[in-house]
Scaffold this motif. Structure first.
Motif, PDB file in Angstrom:
ATOM      1  N   HIS A 187     -32.240 -41.409  -5.010  1.00 36.29           N
ATOM      2  CA  HIS A 187     -32.367 -40.281  -5.934  1.00 36.29           C
ATOM      3  C   HIS A 187     -32.043 -39.007  -5.163  1.00 36.29           C
ATOM      4  O   HIS A 187     -32.029 -39.007  -3.935  1.00 36.29           O
ATOM      5  N   ASP A 188     -31.856 -37.913  -5.895  1.00 38.51           N
ATOM      6  CA  ASP A 188     -31.547 -36.646  -5.225  1.00 38.51           C
ATOM      7  C   ASP A 188     -32.607 -36.270  -4.187  1.00 38.51           C
ATOM      8  O   ASP A 188     -32.306 -35.691  -3.156  1.00 38.51           O
ATOM      9  N   ASP A 189     -33.861 -36.605  -4.491  1.00 34.18           N
ATOM     10  CA  ASP A 189     -34.947 -36.168  -3.597  1.00 34.18           C
ATOM     11  C   ASP A 189     -35.337 -37.235  -2.575  1.00 34.18           C
ATOM     12  O   ASP A 189     -36.299 -37.056  -1.838  1.00 34.18           O
ATOM     13  N   THR A 190     -34.614 -38.349  -2.536  1.00 34.47           N
ATOM     14  CA  THR A 190     -34.930 -39.367  -1.523  1.00 34.47           C
ATOM     15  C   THR A 190     -34.626 -38.814  -0.138  1.00 34.47           C
ATOM     16  O   THR A 190     -33.532 -38.318   0.119  1.00 34.47           O
ATOM     17  N   LEU A 191     -35.619 -38.894   0.756  1.00 31.00           N
ATOM     18  CA  LEU A 191     -35.397 -38.395   2.112  1.00 31.00           C
ATOM     19  C   LEU A 191     -34.452 -39.334   2.852  1.00 31.00           C
ATOM     20  O   LEU A 191     -34.613 -40.546   2.809  1.00 31.00           O
ATOM     21  N   VAL A 192     -33.463 -38.760   3.502  1.00 31.94           N
ATOM     22  CA  VAL A 192     -32.599 -39.544   4.374  1.00 31.94           C
ATOM     23  C   VAL A 192     -33.108 -39.419   5.812  1.00 31.94           C
ATOM     24  O   VAL A 192     -33.271 -40.397   6.527  1.00 31.94           O
ATOM     25  N   PRO A 249     -33.505 -34.359   2.158  1.00 32.60           N
ATOM     26  CA  PRO A 249     -33.182 -35.252   1.048  1.00 32.60           C
ATOM     27  C   PRO A 249     -31.672 -35.432   0.872  1.00 32.60           C
ATOM     28  O   PRO A 249     -30.880 -34.657   1.413  1.00 32.60           O
ATOM     29  N   VAL A 250     -31.329 -36.444   0.105  1.00 35.84           N
ATOM     30  CA  VAL A 250     -29.918 -36.733  -0.175  1.00 35.84           C
ATOM     31  C   VAL A 250     -29.196 -35.509  -0.718  1.00 35.84           C
ATOM     32  O   VAL A 250     -28.056 -35.224  -0.349  1.00 35.84           O
ATOM     33  N   SER A 251     -29.884 -34.759  -1.582  1.00 36.60           N
ATOM     34  CA  SER A 251     -29.214 -33.623  -2.236  1.00 36.60           C
ATOM     35  C   SER A 251     -28.719 -32.617  -1.197  1.00 36.60           C
ATOM     36  O   SER A 251     -27.639 -32.051  -1.345  1.00 36.60           O
ATOM     37  N   ARG A 252     -29.498 -32.410  -0.115  1.00 33.43           N
ATOM     38  CA  ARG A 252     -29.065 -31.433   0.888  1.00 33.43           C
ATOM     39  C   ARG A 252     -27.861 -31.951   1.670  1.00 33.43           C
ATOM     40  O   ARG A 252     -27.001 -31.170   2.099  1.00 33.43           O
ATOM     41  N   ILE A 253     -27.793 -33.246   1.849  1.00 32.77           N
ATOM     42  CA  ILE A 253     -26.644 -33.810   2.561  1.00 32.77           C
ATOM     43  C   ILE A 253     -25.384 -33.675   1.703  1.00 32.77           C
ATOM     44  O   ILE A 253     -24.323 -33.290   2.184  1.00 32.77           O
ATOM     45  N   ARG A 254     -25.534 -33.934   0.417  1.00 35.22           N
ATOM     46  CA  ARG A 254     -24.364 -33.796  -0.470  1.00 35.22           C
ATOM     47  C   ARG A 254     -23.939 -32.336  -0.574  1.00 35.22           C
ATOM     48  O   ARG A 254     -22.745 -32.035  -0.642  1.00 35.22           O
ATOM     49  N   GLU A 255     -24.916 -31.449  -0.535  1.00 40.17           N
ATOM     50  CA  GLU A 255     -24.609 -30.019  -0.579  1.00 40.17           C
ATOM     51  C   GLU A 255     -23.820 -29.598   0.669  1.00 40.17           C
ATOM     52  O   GLU A 255     -22.836 -28.854   0.589  1.00 40.17           O
ATOM     53  N   ALA A 256     -24.242 -30.114   1.834  1.00 37.82           N
ATOM     54  CA  ALA A 256     -23.530 -29.792   3.081  1.00 37.82           C
ATOM     55  C   ALA A 256     -22.088 -30.280   3.001  1.00 37.82           C
ATOM     56  O   ALA A 256     -21.156 -29.596   3.431  1.00 37.82           O
ATOM     57  N   MET A 257     -21.888 -31.474   2.442  1.00 36.56           N
ATOM     58  CA  MET A 257     -20.525 -32.003   2.317  1.00 36.56           C
ATOM     59  C   MET A 257     -19.704 -31.126   1.378  1.00 36.56           C
ATOM     60  O   MET A 257     -18.527 -30.867   1.611  1.00 36.56           O
ATOM     61  N   ASP A 258     -20.364 -30.659   0.335  1.00 33.23           N
ATOM     62  CA  ASP A 258     -19.691 -29.776  -0.611  1.00 33.23           C
ATOM     63  C   ASP A 258     -19.287 -28.453   0.050  1.00 33.23           C
ATOM     64  O   ASP A 258     -18.294 -27.830  -0.316  1.00 33.23           O
TER      65      ASP A 258
END
Lengths: 451, 376
Positions: free
Chosen positions: A368-373, A380-389
């Motif tokens: 999920h977006d808030d799952t910690l990686v 969370p996943v969302s911050r990693i996807r944001e960095a890629m963006d």
């Protein structure tokens, strides 16, 4: 030249065999290990007991022989290694007080094993969720089972001994969920490789305790408030996308998706690396276990995950090669052909296992977006996807922008997952400080004379 | 075709692109790697006015300091205007610090030894005093660069700012003398002007255009501690030796203590300087010296753990001034590189002044001291 002919880092099957072969050839050897006893992960055992499992008797004999022939520096952590003009310097912290000192040696053998390779999933940060290796270490090293009712999940042959060990210790194993392999235990690759005894042994142990073994299944979420109380087990397609799911109650989960070879020291020295079949960066060695850097050798999992038997063989090969190289390389090939051919067979088998248990990309859909990686830095996943963006195109730049891998474990836990999310193969880790070291210890290192 | 191509997606390139886009220009930013993957990703995030001698670099730093505060209002990256405390080990050094502060004309407070612990409770005893500079600040430079690029792309109309990562510049397109674009491993890209913001690699990029820029790598290591539960260090704290090391021309190893906390709880410990080319091999003696200097300032750090170290390469120019402005030897090519260890701090002013230049405005500061022409 002061110091040792050989310093071996790691007291598992590879390190012990390497140290012993070299010592028997007349070299002055020291073996360093962070643990209180020899054994490494595979032969981990409690104080006052002996290692158990396949090959344990032989390992115990090797350890006994080694004690009289080499210096054993247990409870010693290596935090850095440096190449000198005509020697390698090994920076060590000794004991609980972490007294810093250095070892000088003519050759270095890196036999530092591997650690678990977990994948993140919702709830994996709950108390009660362990890595498969963590559950195994707890049981073997402390005699403590991970829980009363445990679910084992992930991929790879290692799940079997973990589940069998727990069942034998009286734990109710609610199921072994293997994400790969549509074929089930009867067609397990261990059988195909002529390791019927090993596979049937685990199979019989699981059957005897009525432990269900399901392929194409995995734990895709863990639930609970203060600790895990139940998990979602999903049936998966070949790419690991969820087809259907159900709930299983448990108080602990042991999850493992293979292993990450520990190659920090080799990378510090600039040894060339390559990738093994499971995608892990590993130290590139020749048939004598020589790395690309003169006087530096590697054996066991750092050259590719292959299990204890191959690790021992590589350790022996390294020990013989080192003795040969230090004697100016005279006297022909130091490694008997029979050992070399056995090594080839074991490596082929290891490769086949890695290919039979790949990590498929569908796990990313479990998040999920808030799952910690990264659990250390709570990314969370969302911050990693944001960095890629934002323009981070690889794991390193994702780390710089979003901080996964910046915390205590330095990416040992989350590094593989972050690389997968970045769409790249994991790169060799740059960790100039392989073990946390206090500033007080670091400022004193030159006050101590080489050992 | 863009109005401007910026080579380098570090913080200087990002600032150039941002301000150029804000001035209404179409900008394409190219980087052979990801965003902020070079020296920007290997620094401490210093935005300092305290360490500059009076002169053109201090003027640039003061302008930049103001611009960073404006940029931080967009949010999305850490910016901490926490102030810097320069400390002196002896009375003589303290006298020199006070004298420098007087000449700089920068907002500051002279801190006598008895008041040091009011600023930093864990500072060692026995220091002679210090000077506090409230304008000194800290940014998370990687995120700042990435956010500036994004903000520039989002704010000034579609197509005004475009980021292309993984594109390596291999040469320049010329029309006669004039630079009219770049050759890359992804084909030629044309533009009216090209900005070399390649940092430590700026000399190599300039060489592709046949001009020499004497930019050399000056290596630095940083130690990072475990995240601390309680913040022990409130400001950016450094010793007076840092000022002299920054200005030094020596190729040999020089170290001075620079210690500060971060929002993540880790303490960053610098700073070392040595000219050893692009060698990334960790030097244990340097790490030891950094540890010893940091614990001498903050004995409380002795039992805190270092969990990693990293190194980077500052773009060093022999006269310690950045190279900002048009290159008279290659019309159409402008440089924005060579900021040594101050690139994070000086990035906004650099971008702002270049954008003024590119859009034909009068620049807010005289760029003559930074002119690439000084190497012609």
């Amino acid at each position: 030249m002061t110091g040792y002919d050989l310093v071996v880092v790691g007291g598992g099957p590879a390190g012990v065999a390497g140290a012993l072969s070299a010592a028997q050839a007349g070299l002055r050897v020291a073996l360093v290990d962070a643990g209180p006893r020899l054994g490494g992960q595979y032969f981990r055992h409690r104080a006052g007991s002996l290692p158990s499992g396949r090959g344990a008797d032989r390992f115990v004999r090797q350890c006994r022989a080694l004690r009289t022939r080499a210096e054993l520096l247990l409870d010693h952590k290596v935090w850095a290694v440096e190449q000198g003009e005509d020697s390698v310097t090994v920076h060590v912290m000794a004991g609980q007080e972490e007294r810093p000192f250095t070892l000088a040696c003519r050759s270095l053998l890196i036999a530092t094993g591997a650690h678990d390779r977990p994948l993140p999933f919702p709830g994996w940060d709950l108390p009660g969720v362990l890595t498969a290796g963590g559950a195994q270490a707890l049981l073997k090293g402390e005699g403590v089972p991970a829980g009363r009712r445990v679910v084992v999940s992930g991929t790879g042959p290692f799940l079997l001994p973990v589940a069998a060990g727990l069942a034998k210790a009286g734990v109710s194993v609610a199921g072994v969920f293997e994400a790969n392999g549509p074929l089930g235990l009867a067609r397990h690759p261990l059988l195909a490789a002529g390791k019927a005894g090993e596979a049937l042994g685990y199979g019989a142990a699981l059957a005897g305790h009525r432990v269900p073994y399901r392929t194409r299944h995995a734990v895709v979420a863990a639930h609970g408030s203060s600790r895990v109380t139940h998990v979602t087990v999903a049936r998966l397609d070949a790419e690991w996308r969820v087809l259907s799911s159900r709930t299983v109650e448990c108080d602990a989960v042991a999850v493992g998706y293979g292993f990450v070879p520990q190659i920090d020291l080799a990378v510090q020295l600039g040894c060339a690396t390559t990738h093994s079949a499971d995608g892990s960066p590993v130290v590139d060695v020749d048939e004598g276990q020589r790395t690309s850097v003169a006087s530096v050798y590697a054996a066991g999992e750092p050259t590719g995950v292959g299990g204890a038997e191959l690790a021992e063989l590589e350790g022996r090969t390294a020990g013989l090669t080192i003795a040969h190289d230090l004697a100016s390389g005279e006297g022909g090939d130091p490694v008997p052909g029979v050992l070399r051919r056995r090594g080839e067979r074991l490596r082929a088998f290891a490769r086949a296992l890695q290919e039979a248990y790949p990590v498929q990309p569908g796990w990313q859909d479990w998040l999920h977006d808030d799952t910690l990686v990264c659990r250390c830095e709570e990314v969370p996943v969302s911050r990693i996807r944001e960095a890629m963006d934002l323009g981070a195109t690889d794991a390193r730049s994702i780390k710089l922008l979003a901080r996964p891998g910046m915390g205590w474990c330095q990416g040992r836990i989350c590094g593989y997952a972050v690389s997968c999310l970045a769409g790249e193969r994991p790169q060799a880790p740059r960790r100039p400080i392989a073990q946390p070291i206090t500033l007080g210890c670091l400022e004193r290192i030159e006050d101590e004379q080489p050992h | 075709m863009s109005d401007v191509i910026v080579i380098g997606a570090g913080v200087v390139g990002a600032a150039c692109a941002y301000y150029a886009a804000a001035a209404g220009l179409d900008v394409t930013v190219l980087d052979r790697g990801p965003v902020a993957g070079g020296t920007t990703g290997a620094g401490e995030g210093n935005v300092l006015v305290s360490d500059k001698e009076p002169g053109p670099e201090l003027d640039l730093a003061l302008l930049s300091n103001r611009l960073w505060r404006e940029l931080a209002e967009h949010g999305g990256f850490e910016y901490e205007p926490k102030g810097g405390l320069v400390v002196a080990e002896t009375g003589e050094v303290q006298r020199q610090l006070v004298e420098l502060a007087g000449k700089q004309g920068v907002e500051h407070t002279v801190v006598p030894d008895t008041e040091l612990h009011g600023y930093e409770p864990h500072l060692a005893d026995g220091l002679a005093g210090g000077v506090f500079y409230p304008q000194d600040a800290q940014v998370q430079p990687m995120l700042a660069a990435a956010r500036l690029l994004r903000h520039g792309a989002d704010s000034f109309g579609h197509g005004a700012l475009r980021l292309r990562t993984g594109v390596t510049v291999t040469g320049f397109v010329r029309s006669g003398e004039r630079v009219t674009g770049v050759r890359t491993d992804h084909g030629d890209i044309l533009a009216d002007a090209v900005v070399n913001a390649a940092g430590t690699w700026g000399g190599q990029v300039a060489a592709l255009a046949g001009v020499e820029l004497p930019i050399l790598p000056r290596r630095g290591f940083i130690l990072v501690t475990e995240p601390l539960r309680e913040p022990l260090i409130r400001h950016k704290v450094y010793t007076a030796a840092y000022v002299t090391n920054v200005a030094s021309d020596s190729a040999d190893l020089e170290t001075s203590a620079v210690v500060e906390g971060t929002p993540a709880g880790s303490v960053l410990i610098g700073a070392s300087r040595e000219r050893v080319g692009f060698d990334r091999t960790t030097s244990i003696p340097v790490l030891r010296r950094l540890a010893a200097q940091a614990t001498a300032l903050f004995p409380v750090l002795r039992n805190r753990r270092v969990i990693r170290s990293y190194c980077g390469f500052r773009p060093y120019c022999p006269d310690h001034l950045p190279v900002i402005g048009p290159d008279p030897r290659a019309p159409g090519l402008l440089h924005a590189c060579g900021h040594e260890g101050a690139g994070i701090g000086l990035a906004p002013a650099t971008g702002h002044l270049l954008a003024q230049l590119l859009s034909g405005e009068r620049t807010a500061l005289d760029l003559a001291p930074f002119s690439p022409g000084r190497f012609a």
